[in-house]
Scaffold this motif. Structure first.
Motif, PDB file in Angstrom:
ATOM      1  N   ASN A 141      -4.196   6.937  11.302  1.00 44.43           N
ATOM      2  CA  ASN A 141      -3.074   6.483  10.509  1.00 44.43           C
ATOM      3  C   ASN A 141      -2.151   7.651  10.190  1.00 44.43           C
ATOM      4  O   ASN A 141      -2.598   8.786  10.027  1.00 44.43           O
ATOM      5  CB  ASN A 141      -3.581   5.843   9.218  1.00 44.43           C
ATOM      6  N   GLU A 142      -0.856   7.374  10.061  1.00 46.24           N
ATOM      7  CA  GLU A 142       0.128   8.434   9.887  1.00 46.24           C
ATOM      8  C   GLU A 142      -0.100   9.255   8.625  1.00 46.24           C
ATOM      9  O   GLU A 142       0.213  10.447   8.588  1.00 46.24           O
ATOM     10  CB  GLU A 142       1.539   7.841   9.872  1.00 46.24           C
ATOM     11  N   THR A 143      -0.635   8.656   7.571  1.00 50.12           N
ATOM     12  CA  THR A 143      -0.806   9.370   6.310  1.00 50.12           C
ATOM     13  C   THR A 143      -2.273   9.578   5.957  1.00 50.12           C
ATOM     14  O   THR A 143      -2.637   9.628   4.790  1.00 50.12           O
ATOM     15  CB  THR A 143      -0.098   8.602   5.165  1.00 50.12           C
ATOM     16  N   TYR A 144      -3.125   9.735   6.974  1.00 49.49           N
ATOM     17  CA  TYR A 144      -4.559   9.848   6.695  1.00 49.49           C
ATOM     18  C   TYR A 144      -4.876  11.066   5.843  1.00 49.49           C
ATOM     19  O   TYR A 144      -5.776  11.028   4.989  1.00 49.49           O
ATOM     20  CB  TYR A 144      -5.350   9.920   7.996  1.00 49.49           C
ATOM     21  N   PHE A 145      -4.148  12.167   6.054  1.00 54.03           N
ATOM     22  CA  PHE A 145      -4.389  13.338   5.206  1.00 54.03           C
ATOM     23  C   PHE A 145      -4.274  12.966   3.736  1.00 54.03           C
ATOM     24  O   PHE A 145      -5.090  13.374   2.902  1.00 54.03           O
ATOM     25  CB  PHE A 145      -3.404  14.468   5.520  1.00 54.03           C
ATOM     26  N   GLU A 146      -3.243  12.185   3.413  1.00 51.62           N
ATOM     27  CA  GLU A 146      -3.031  11.799   2.026  1.00 51.62           C
ATOM     28  C   GLU A 146      -4.188  10.958   1.496  1.00 51.62           C
ATOM     29  O   GLU A 146      -4.602  11.110   0.341  1.00 51.62           O
ATOM     30  CB  GLU A 146      -1.727  11.027   1.894  1.00 51.62           C
ATOM     31  N   HIS A 147      -4.713  10.065   2.336  1.00 51.53           N
ATOM     32  CA  HIS A 147      -5.826   9.235   1.903  1.00 51.53           C
ATOM     33  C   HIS A 147      -7.016  10.110   1.497  1.00 51.53           C
ATOM     34  O   HIS A 147      -7.618   9.913   0.436  1.00 51.53           O
ATOM     35  CB  HIS A 147      -6.252   8.286   3.018  1.00 51.53           C
ATOM     36  N   ALA A 148      -7.347  11.066   2.358  1.00 54.18           N
ATOM     37  CA  ALA A 148      -8.479  11.946   2.073  1.00 54.18           C
ATOM     38  C   ALA A 148      -8.197  12.815   0.853  1.00 54.18           C
ATOM     39  O   ALA A 148      -9.080  13.038   0.007  1.00 54.18           O
ATOM     40  CB  ALA A 148      -8.779  12.811   3.297  1.00 54.18           C
ATOM     41  N   TYR A 149      -6.971  13.286   0.753  1.00 54.62           N
ATOM     42  CA  TYR A 149      -6.604  14.172  -0.354  1.00 54.62           C
ATOM     43  C   TYR A 149      -6.665  13.435  -1.686  1.00 54.62           C
ATOM     44  O   TYR A 149      -7.223  13.943  -2.678  1.00 54.62           O
ATOM     45  CB  TYR A 149      -5.197  14.717  -0.103  1.00 54.62           C
ATOM     46  N   LEU A 150      -6.115  12.231  -1.729  1.00 50.64           N
ATOM     47  CA  LEU A 150      -6.135  11.454  -2.970  1.00 50.64           C
ATOM     48  C   LEU A 150      -7.552  11.056  -3.366  1.00 50.64           C
ATOM     49  O   LEU A 150      -7.908  11.066  -4.551  1.00 50.64           O
ATOM     50  CB  LEU A 150      -5.267  10.203  -2.826  1.00 50.64           C
ATOM     51  N   ALA A 151      -8.349  10.671  -2.384  1.00 50.57           N
ATOM     52  CA  ALA A 151      -9.728  10.290  -2.684  1.00 50.57           C
ATOM     53  C   ALA A 151     -10.469  11.446  -3.338  1.00 50.57           C
ATOM     54  O   ALA A 151     -11.189  11.269  -4.338  1.00 50.57           O
ATOM     55  CB  ALA A 151     -10.447   9.844  -1.412  1.00 50.57           C
ATOM     56  N   ARG A 152     -10.272  12.634  -2.815  1.00 51.67           N
ATOM     57  CA  ARG A 152     -10.949  13.792  -3.390  1.00 51.67           C
ATOM     58  C   ARG A 152     -10.387  14.121  -4.778  1.00 51.67           C
ATOM     59  O   ARG A 152     -11.138  14.437  -5.705  1.00 51.67           O
ATOM     60  CB  ARG A 152     -10.797  14.986  -2.447  1.00 51.67           C
ATOM     61  N   TYR A 153      -9.068  14.028  -4.944  1.00 56.52           N
ATOM     62  CA  TYR A 153      -8.436  14.365  -6.220  1.00 56.52           C
ATOM     63  C   TYR A 153      -8.808  13.376  -7.321  1.00 56.52           C
ATOM     64  O   TYR A 153      -9.063  13.768  -8.467  1.00 56.52           O
ATOM     65  CB  TYR A 153      -6.920  14.398  -6.027  1.00 56.52           C
ATOM     66  N   ALA A 169       0.870  -1.182   0.000  1.00 61.84           N
ATOM     67  CA  ALA A 169       0.000   0.000   0.000  1.00 61.84           C
ATOM     68  C   ALA A 169       0.900   1.222   0.000  1.00 61.84           C
ATOM     69  O   ALA A 169       0.959   1.958   0.984  1.00 61.84           O
ATOM     70  CB  ALA A 169      -0.924  -0.011   1.218  1.00 61.84           C
ATOM     71  N   PRO A 170       1.642   1.454  -1.091  1.00 59.06           N
ATOM     72  CA  PRO A 170       2.668   2.506  -1.098  1.00 59.06           C
ATOM     73  C   PRO A 170       2.075   3.887  -0.845  1.00 59.06           C
ATOM     74  O   PRO A 170       1.081   4.270  -1.462  1.00 59.06           O
ATOM     75  CB  PRO A 170       3.277   2.397  -2.496  1.00 59.06           C
ATOM     76  N   SER A 171       2.694   4.599   0.082  1.00 67.16           N
ATOM     77  CA  SER A 171       2.216   5.933   0.444  1.00 67.16           C
ATOM     78  C   SER A 171       3.159   6.990  -0.103  1.00 67.16           C
ATOM     79  O   SER A 171       4.306   6.709  -0.445  1.00 67.16           O
ATOM     80  CB  SER A 171       2.117   6.056   1.961  1.00 67.16           C
ATOM     81  N   GLY A 172       2.670   8.216  -0.167  1.00 58.75           N
ATOM     82  CA  GLY A 172       3.512   9.346  -0.528  1.00 58.75           C
ATOM     83  C   GLY A 172       3.129  10.052  -1.804  1.00 58.75           C
ATOM     84  O   GLY A 172       3.489  11.214  -1.996  1.00 58.75           O
ATOM     85  N   ALA A 173       2.389   9.390  -2.708  1.00 56.61           N
ATOM     86  CA  ALA A 173       2.052  10.031  -3.980  1.00 56.61           C
ATOM     87  C   ALA A 173       1.183  11.264  -3.755  1.00 56.61           C
ATOM     88  O   ALA A 173       1.331  12.281  -4.447  1.00 56.61           O
ATOM     89  CB  ALA A 173       1.349   9.045  -4.902  1.00 56.61           C
ATOM     90  N   GLY A 174       0.270  11.186  -2.792  1.00 55.38           N
ATOM     91  CA  GLY A 174      -0.576  12.336  -2.490  1.00 55.38           C
ATOM     92  C   GLY A 174       0.217  13.489  -1.912  1.00 55.38           C
ATOM     93  O   GLY A 174      -0.028  14.661  -2.233  1.00 55.38           O
ATOM     94  N   TYR A 175       1.192  13.180  -1.053  1.00 55.44           N
ATOM     95  CA  TYR A 175       2.048  14.244  -0.513  1.00 55.44           C
ATOM     96  C   TYR A 175       2.911  14.856  -1.615  1.00 55.44           C
ATOM     97  O   TYR A 175       3.178  16.063  -1.609  1.00 55.44           O
ATOM     98  CB  TYR A 175       2.928  13.688   0.601  1.00 55.44           C
ATOM     99  N   ALA A 176       3.375  14.022  -2.560  1.00 54.54           N
ATOM    100  CA  ALA A 176       4.134  14.559  -3.688  1.00 54.54           C
ATOM    101  C   ALA A 176       3.282  15.544  -4.482  1.00 54.54           C
ATOM    102  O   ALA A 176       3.757  16.605  -4.913  1.00 54.54           O
ATOM    103  CB  ALA A 176       4.609  13.419  -4.586  1.00 54.54           C
ATOM    104  N   LEU A 177       2.015  15.209  -4.675  1.00 56.94           N
ATOM    105  CA  LEU A 177       1.105  16.099  -5.394  1.00 56.94           C
ATOM    106  C   LEU A 177       0.872  17.383  -4.612  1.00 56.94           C
ATOM    107  O   LEU A 177       0.899  18.487  -5.186  1.00 56.94           O
ATOM    108  CB  LEU A 177      -0.213  15.375  -5.651  1.00 56.94           C
ATOM    109  N   GLU A 178       0.668  17.274  -3.315  1.00 57.10           N
ATOM    110  CA  GLU A 178       0.454  18.470  -2.494  1.00 57.10           C
ATOM    111  C   GLU A 178       1.708  19.335  -2.471  1.00 57.10           C
ATOM    112  O   GLU A 178       1.633  20.570  -2.546  1.00 57.10           O
ATOM    113  CB  GLU A 178       0.052  18.059  -1.076  1.00 57.10           C
TER     114      GLU A 178
END
Length: 857
Positions: A251-263, A188-197
């Motif tokens: 979860n540590e990257t929950y912001f990213e989950h919400a951000y990616l879902a919306r994007y 479940a690789p994380s970080g793509a949403g933070y890269a976008l932000e």
């Protein structure tokens, strides 16, 4: 091997600032991404620093302060476990990006695509015929001893025989400039949403440099992600229902989950939002259950299904493995893909690449020895002072151990642990990572870095994101690069040799779209969270208004003799906040005589149940769960409600804020909460989300008014004029009363205004009318005639208020009590929890499939 391999750095006694024209000095012992071996700027960095010099560091600093404020306001966060600042910690972003030349990125891309193909092939073999195990290319202990090998998933058929749909890889650079792989991220690789932000923030901070450097855009990569997920849907490929499964707001990257879902336009769900019926996964919506075609998961493998994988998981979906086995839902990445994240696989990848792909591995891994191999174990033990020891399997969690930092006794104890359980350890050669400049205190300082690259599957290969998430060490004297250890991040600019695509995921204005006024169905859990968001917002406003009314009287007058209404207001405060004993239980007389300390606690102490601080914390928690459903302006208002850290609970008199300061603080919160109400009223579409949020507000405002009236008017004591004036002020109805009644204050007209006036937005009757209208608009699952239980309940409550004789309610009996008023308020107070339970039972948990889909499964 491919990658970026400039000449090895040479020693030069001159400072970097004189060699490159920058006030920047880097560690000669490591490769620097900005300066070349001779100390000059690398060619592809020159345009960037020309722009920075044109802007000037003072202007750069000013812009950066604005951007940091924007990051905090927009709630861009990363949760650090075990850190007092951990939850909702602002995301750490450096204003200097990392630049990668176009030709370097192109050569690196070939190796990254090869590695993704290799790992996908390894997963297919391990969960299929297991040829690599039979031939001895891969040690069986590395697979069967790994908890990440999911036996229920062996033989599982997946769409297109593709298991690795999204892949991330951590890249480092050695002192000689060569690129190597540190870690693979496959489940479940994380970080793509933070890269976008990061990209959005940096392009706003440095628009001139972003334009002139011809930075490649990220939108095309995310279009590939959407196309990939759509292509693996087992049905409805033209318009599949895709959800993003998150562990939740802690979860540590929950912001990213919400951000990616919306994007990406997906529904953000938790495990409890999904259910399995007849081997199909359904999403719980207000109108019933609707089928899900694809799950983009951000949940680790073993937590996804408590029925077949991990029985103690409360995060997953019972029966998910069976639904995948039946071919009714696709999961990305496929369950079990986390197996190859193990560092123990790294030594075997070159041989696996030759055997499975017929190719030499292009990008090497960091030199690694798995201690489960006797020869490798002996090498690690013989060179332990020069090794970095890491867990071979993710479940054996411990931080990397640097042998050079250990004493002789510590090295001995570590060697004994390795000998006792060799399968669980790997040793890696310690390598000094490359550095790049960060802006710190107005100067450029070097920090070690790791680049996380991202890939998405295509029909026949993989597409590489033209960017990435660059993570930097927390300080200049540490080699550890970890967000959990206080590290930060950089935007990663891959430069283009030609024109840059302007593609955006937002629909083009020249492309016709089908008109629609629907906003999608609302998941039951989201409806519940919005309902409680409305309740907590209104609860906070009720507490603030009552506290403000009390403090105004305490600061403007001296002694209870001048404020005869104060005891009734204080008792109403205890009733409303449910903070007994407070001003009602034992010791109440002493607190009534000197209420200041108790009031400070009720404002600032987050550990006091019912306090304003505790309510605001609860508001934050529930708002975080629906941050993909509320606007940025709403989120900013919620963030601005925070209170100072517990000054009111100190026993030191000088540390306790004066009442005047607390009153100013409450005034600002009233304005903020009123602004939130305005956004709800004027900016939210009148869908089911708004309806449940508004119902929560109406129910809580009803509770507030019931508590206020019961605490202040049921018992009659002395002259009630000042008390009635206080009630009107707290209920924001004083102006209406004065306009209607020029005479002195009387109980009956005040009761009429606050209890029965359906035109007063603060009255109890107004709330009941609004609740009745909202419930009438809720979807009806059943087709039985007559009113629903919620409608009957509201009709009864509203009728009791409408037929009430206000003059009789205002009269007191011989004991000085308004018994009729008390009975009415008690009956209404008993109805509200029944209403909330009925809403939960009928709309927020579902046991049957929506009629629309019952015949299509």
């Amino acid at each position: 091997m491919t990658g970026i391999a400039p000449p090895a750095p040479q020693h030069d006694p001159r400072p970097a600032s004189s060699r490159a024209g920058l006030d920047y000095e880097h560690d000669i012992g490591s490769f620097d991404e900005t300066l070349d071996a001779d100390g000059g700027l690398r060619p592809y960095w020159r345009g960037f620093f020309q722009q920075i010099n044109a802007i000037g560091l003072p202007e750069m600093h000013r812009r950066w302060e604005e951007v940091k404020h924007l990051i905090r306001e927009n709630g861009i966060t990363y949760n650090v476990y075990g850190d007092p600042r951990g939850l909702d910690r602002p995301w750490e972003l450096d204003p200097i990006p990392l630049l990668i030349a176009a030709d370097d990125a192109q050569s690196l891309e070939t190796g990254l695509v090869q590695r993704a193909r290799l790992l996908d092939a390894i997963l297919a073999d391990i969960y299929g015929q297991q040829v690599m195990l039979k031939e001895g290319v891969l040690p069986p202990e590395l697979v069967f001893g790994h908890r990440g090998f999911l036996r229920p998933c062996h033989g599982l058929q997946v769409p297109g025989d593709r298991r690795l749909h999204l892949y991330a890889v951590d890249l480092g650079r050695a002192p000689d400039g060569s690129i190597f792989v540190l870690n693979d991220r496959t489940q479940a690789p994380s970080g793509a949403g933070y890269a976008l932000e990061n990209r959005i923030v940096l392009s706003r901070l440095l628009p001139e440099a972003f334009r002139d450097c011809r930075v490649q855009r990220l939108a095309l990569f995310f279009r590939t992600v959407r196309e990939t997920l759509r292509s693996i849907a087992p049905r409805n490929r033209d318009n599949p229902r895709i959800v993003l499964l998150t562990p939740g707001p802690y979860n540590e990257t929950y912001f990213e989950h919400a951000y990616l879902a919306r994007y990406l336009g997906y529904t953000l769900v938790e495990g409890g939002d999904l259910t399995v019926r007849d081997s199909r996964v359904y999403l719980k919506l207000l109108g019933g259950l609707q089928p899900v075609d694809v799950i983009l998961r951000r949940l680790d493998d073993e937590y996804c299904d408590p029925l077949e994988l991990r029985g103690d998981s409360f995060l997953g979906v019972p029966g998910l493995v069976q639904a995948v086995r039946a071919g009714n839902v696709a999961v990305a990445n496929t369950l079990g893909s986390g197996l190859v994240e193990s560092p123990g696989f790294l030594p075997y990848l070159p041989a696996l690449c030759r055997r499975l792909l017929g190719e030499e591995l292009l990008i090497p891994s960091a030199t690694t020895w798995w201690c489960g191999d006797p020869g490798a174990r002996d090498h690690v033990l013989a060179n332990l002072p020069h090794m970095v020891i890491k867990p071979a399997f993710p479940f054996a969690r411990f931080d990397p151990i640097f042998g050079e930092e250990l004493s002789a006794d510590e090295l001995h104890r570590l060697s004994e642990k390795i000998r006792a359980r060799p399968l669980e350890y790997v040793g890696q050669q310690q390598i000094t990572l490359s550095t790049a400049p960060v802006l710190e205190g107005g100067r450029l300082r070097p920090r070690h870095l790791v680049i996380r690259a991202f890939l998405a599957a295509t029909d026949t290969s993989y597409a590489v994101m033209p960017g990435g998430l660059t993570r930097i060490a927390a300080s200049g004297d540490t080699l550890v690069v970890s967000m959990q250890k206080g590290g930060g991040s950089k935007d990663t600019w891959v430069l283009s040799a030609g024109p840059v695509s302007n593609f955006s995921l937002l629909p083009s204005t020249v492309q016709p779209v089908e008109l629609s006024r629907g906003g999608g169905d609302l998941p039951s859990r989201v409806a519940d969270d919005l309902f409680w968001l409305g309740r907590y917002v209104e609860r906070a406003e009720g507490i603030v208004r009552l506290l403000r009314g009390i403090l105004v009287r305490l600061t403007e007058k001296s002694g209870l003799a001048e404020v005869p209404e104060l005891p009734a207001l204080l008792r109403a405060l205890t009733l409303q906040t449910k903070t007994r004993p407070g001003f009602l239980g034992s010791g109440a007389e002493q607190r009534l005589a000197a209420p200041e300390d108790e009031l400070r606690v009720l404002v600032f102490d987050p550990e006091r149940a019912g306090s304003l601080a505790e309510t605001i914390n609860a508001l934050h928690r529930v708002a975080g769960k629906v941050r993909d459903r509320i606007s940025t302006d709403m989120w900013r208002i919620i963030g601005g409600l925070d209170l100072p850290a517990r000054p009111g609970t100190s026993r030191e008199p000088d540390a306790r804020p004066p009442l005047g300061e607390i009153l100013d603080l409450l005034d600002r919160r009233v304005v903020a909460l009123a602004a939130f109400g305005g956004l709800v009223a004027e900016s939210m579409t009148r869908g089911q989300g708004w309806r449940f949020l508004d119902m929560g507000r109406r129910i809580e405002r009803t509770f507030h008014m019931l508590g206020l009236l019961r605490g202040a008017l049921v018992s009659v004591s002395g002259t009630e004029g000042p008390l009635l004036e206080a009630l009107l002020e707290i209920a924001d109805s004083a102006m209406t009363y004065r306009r209607r009644y020029m005479s002195s204050l009387q109980t009956a007209p005040v009761l009429d205004l606050l209890l029965a006036d359906e035109d007063n937005p603060r009255s109890l009757a107004y709330q009941l009318v609004a609740l009745t209208a909202a419930i009438d608009d809720l979807p009806r699952v059943d087709t039985s005639p007559g009113r629903s239980p919620e409608q009957r309940l509201m009709l009864g409550a509203l009728t009791r208020v409408r037929v009430a004789d206000i003059d009789r309610l205002a009269r007191a009996d011989a004991d000085g009590r308004r018994t009729g008023l008390d009975d009415l308020l008690a009956r209404l107070e008993a109805d509200l929890p029944v209403l909330a339970d009925s809403l939960t039972r009928h709309y927020l948990s579902h046991l049957q499939v929506s009629r629309q889909f019952a015949t299509t499964s």
